[in-house]
Motif scaffolding. Structure first.
Motif, mmCIF file in Angstrom:
data_model
loop_
_atom_site.group_PDB
_atom_site.id
_atom_site.type_symbol
_atom_site.label_atom_id
_atom_site.label_comp_id
_atom_site.label_asym_id
_atom_site.label_seq_id
_atom_site.Cartn_x
_atom_site.Cartn_y
_atom_site.Cartn_z
ATOM 1 N N THR A 1 0.779 -1.267 -0.012
ATOM 2 C CA THR A 1 0.061 -0.166 -0.050
ATOM 3 C C THR A 1 0.989 1.257 -0.051
ATOM 4 O OG1 THR A 1 -1.639 -1.237 1.229
ATOM 5 C CG2 THR A 1 -1.808 1.208 1.463
ATOM 6 N N LYS A 2 1.947 1.184 0.666
ATOM 7 C CA LYS A 2 2.633 2.370 0.975
ATOM 8 C C LYS A 2 3.583 2.578 -0.396
ATOM 9 C CE LYS A 2 4.176 4.139 4.805
ATOM 10 N NZ LYS A 2 4.791 4.240 6.169
ATOM 11 N N LEU A 3 3.999 1.517 -0.884
ATOM 12 C CA LEU A 3 4.921 1.534 -2.200
ATOM 13 C C LEU A 3 4.096 2.047 -3.350
ATOM 14 C CD1 LEU A 3 6.682 -1.988 -2.075
ATOM 15 C CD2 LEU A 3 7.784 0.508 -1.689
ATOM 16 N N TYR A 4 2.894 1.716 -3.327
ATOM 17 C CA TYR A 4 1.913 2.164 -4.610
ATOM 18 C C TYR A 4 1.512 3.493 -4.197
ATOM 19 C CZ TYR A 4 -1.936 2.672 -7.620
ATOM 20 O OH TYR A 4 -2.871 3.061 -8.651
ATOM 21 N N LYS A 5 1.236 3.912 -3.162
ATOM 22 C CA LYS A 5 0.624 5.217 -2.895
ATOM 23 C C LYS A 5 1.743 6.206 -3.157
ATOM 24 C CE LYS A 5 -3.252 4.575 0.147
ATOM 25 N NZ LYS A 5 -3.784 4.777 1.414
ATOM 26 N N THR A 6 3.021 5.850 -2.600
ATOM 27 C CA THR A 6 4.042 6.755 -2.749
ATOM 28 C C THR A 6 4.296 6.983 -4.233
ATOM 29 O OG1 THR A 6 4.898 6.087 -0.712
ATOM 30 C CG2 THR A 6 6.415 7.369 -2.026
ATOM 31 N N ALA A 7 4.442 5.839 -5.041
ATOM 32 C CA ALA A 7 4.697 5.981 -6.397
ATOM 33 C C ALA A 7 3.424 6.772 -6.988
ATOM 34 C CB ALA A 7 4.432 4.515 -7.051
ATOM 35 N N TYR A 8 2.189 6.489 -6.625
ATOM 36 C CA TYR A 8 1.293 7.118 -7.511
ATOM 37 C C TYR A 8 1.173 8.589 -7.180
ATOM 38 C CZ TYR A 8 -3.528 8.590 -8.578
ATOM 39 O OH TYR A 8 -4.598 9.024 -9.294
ATOM 40 N N LEU A 9 1.702 9.063 -6.072
ATOM 41 C CA LEU A 9 1.747 10.410 -5.580
ATOM 42 C C LEU A 9 2.842 10.927 -6.673
ATOM 43 C CD1 LEU A 9 1.526 10.547 -1.856
ATOM 44 C CD2 LEU A 9 -0.168 11.693 -3.445
#
Lengths: 173, 366
Positions: free
Chosen positions: A27-35
């Motif tokens: 979740t954290k990896l995806y959100k950071t990447a998405y941002l």
């Protein structure tokens, strides 16, 4: 198995252990990447490339306690690369997901972040969305803590001056 | 009108929808791609080591050749950074043959040359490690076609048993001089005895010619044989498996194991599957119950014998493992290797029969 054991196992070449560690942080990896890259497809690419690079370099992780810092650094490096490729091709249009759970404020915030220059945006993302302390961000980005603080201040100022969020709403933190 | 809003960053973060299945898939794909890249990098490293080994070997044994400018360009050109020439080059095979510190594995050969259609062919040397071997073959002549050499039909046999998979790398040494390395796994032989390698080359240099080279005697140095006699009995399916022998050299080992079952207990379809294969493909190493890595697999489940005694069939297989861990660590004393034995099952699902647990002290007593 505890995280610490998994990290040691992953460092010793256990790919399954690394996979578990990454899934636990997905979740954290995806959100950071998405941002950072703003689209789901690119964010998934960033996560995939991050996993690849993590596998290739986990053996060199000298201090297991800094696994998360190390991992987020890899992700930021990958995201930067993808973002730079993006900016050479098409202008950014914020992606609104199908079920429209994004509020206007959220959509504006996403657009605003996308406008902020990279150096400042990454600091804002890590500070506000990843809950990293200034010292941790300094470790991730390998820059002095003072630089992190000044980028944080200037990033916030840019949001205030240029962003729709601050234009349309009055924000307090 | 302006609203007064306190941004709840945590709340804003939670509004970012995470396609968890896609993210998990991306992570898995990344790991798979990383694994492939790792193998590719190791291959480059090992090819470099092979070249270094050849260079050291050549320096020690044939300085004249080096002064003549023969072998050095060949070594440099054997480096195949983009894997263009050797797309299937086997990383474990490379690892086993590519250690420059193991020069005693080399055998200098002085075999007769073969001359055919203006081409001279000679086997120059051989490299061995338990379960794996390679030979260096030189081609000289005026009209050598590198493409023709790469497309040759190679037939190798050890003690009369054909070798199915042969890896080949060919590079130019000098004008009119090419060198190839043929590498392959060797199973089903007593490594303490010399083995005879027969090499036959069809479509030689792109022609219709076929040539058989003089027999090569393969010798495996410092072979140690252990007989652990570990047994597992499984009810599903009902059979007995034994780990009967390990032949090892410094860098690798050949693990021989048997699977026995009563044919009357199985359907024809099941028997067909059990006749076909039994894999010992995973060797995981533990120290104090902590996993420290896996042994690199060379080849697994090579059937070398089938015996019947009444209704009991016994199949004997061999697998080849490197004695180095995938993590790069070395096998050490007081560790446990767990070999997992698998059989084919229905719908491509493998059945884990059981595990052989072996203390590394059996392998490392020197």
């Amino acid at each position: 198995m505890e995280d610490a054991d998994l990290i040691l196992a992953a460092r010793a070449g256990d790919q399954e252990a690394l996979s578990k560690l990454l899934i636990a942080r997905q979740t954290k990896l995806y959100k950071t990447a998405y941002l950072y890259v703003h689209t789901q497809a690119d964010a998934l690419d960033v996560v995939q490339e991050t996993s690849l690079r993590a596998l290739l370099s986990i053996g060199k992780l000298r201090q297991p306690q800094y696994f998360d810092t190390w991992l987020i650094r890899i992700l930021i490096n990958v995201a930067q690369k993808v973002y730079r490729q993006q900016t050479n091709t098409i202008p950014f249009v914020p992606e609104i997901t199908g079920d429209s759970t994004l509020t206007d404020l959220h959509a504006d915030l996403m657009s605003d972040l996308a406008m902020i220059p990279e150096n400042f945006r990454v600091v804002l993302i890590l500070f506000y969305f990843n809950d990293l302390e200034v010292e941790e961000i300094a470790r991730v980005l390998r820059i002095p803590a003072g630089t992190v603080r000044s980028r944080l201040t200037r990033g916030r100022k840019m949001l205030r001056e240029r962003g729709a969020v601050y234009r349309e709403y009055r924000l307090e933190r | 009108m302006q609203f007064i809003v306190n941004i709840d960053w945590k709340d804003e973060s939670e509004k970012i929808l995470v396609p968890k299945d896609d993210v998990s898939q991306a992570i898995k794909l990344g790991i798979i791609a990383g694994r492939k890249e790792k193998i590719k990098r190791r291959r480059r490293l090992v090819l470099l080591s092979v070249a270094a080994a050849l260079l050291l070997f050549a320096t020690r044994t044939t300085p004249v050749l080096i002064q003549a400018g023969g072998i050095v360009p060949s070594i440099q050109q054997l480096l195949d950074h983009d894997s263009r020439q050797t797309p299937h080059f086997d990383p474990t095979m490379n690892e086993l043959l590519g250690d420059p510190t193991k020069l005693n594995q080399y055998q200098t050969l002085d075999l007769p040359t073969k001359r055919i259609t203006g081409l001279t062919i000679q086997v120059k040397g051989a490299l061995t490690s338990a379960g794996v071997a390679a030979v260096v073959v030189d081609y000289t002549g005026a009209k050598i076609s590198p493409t023709g050499l790469r497309q040759q039909r190679l037939e190798l046999a050890v003690n009369g048993q054909p070798i199915n998979d042969v890896e080949q790398n060919i590079q130019q040494v000098a004008i009119g001089h090419y060198r190839s390395i043929l590498a392959f796994y060797v199973t089903g032989v007593d490594l303490k005895q010399s083995s005879q390698l027969a090499i036959s080359i069809g479509h030689l240099n792109g022609s219709r010619e076929k040539v058989s080279l003089p027999l090569v005697l393969l010798r495996f140095a410092d072979v140690q044989t252990n007989e652990p006699n570990l047994t597992i009995t499984s009810n599903k399916p009902s059979l007995t498996a034994k780990l009967i022998q390990i032949q090892q050299t410094t860098n690798s080992m050949v693990v021989r194991y048997q699977v026995s079952f009563d044919r009357t207990q199985f359907s024809k379809a099941e028997l067909q599957q059990y006749y076909a294969a039994a894999w010992l493909s995973e060797a995981t190493v533990y120290q104090n119950d902590q996993k420290v890595g896996e042994l690199n697999l060379g080849v697994s489940g090579q059937q070398i014998k089938r015996e019947t005694n009444g209704s009991i069939t016994t199949l004997t297989y061999e697998s080849v493992f490197s004695t180095h861990l995938s993590s790069g660590a070395e096998l050490a004393k007081n560790q446990t290797i767990i070999f997992k034995l698998m059989l084919p099952g229905v719908a491509n699902q493998r059945i884990t029969v059981g595990q052989f647990k072996m203390n590394t002290n059996l392998l490392i007593d020197r």
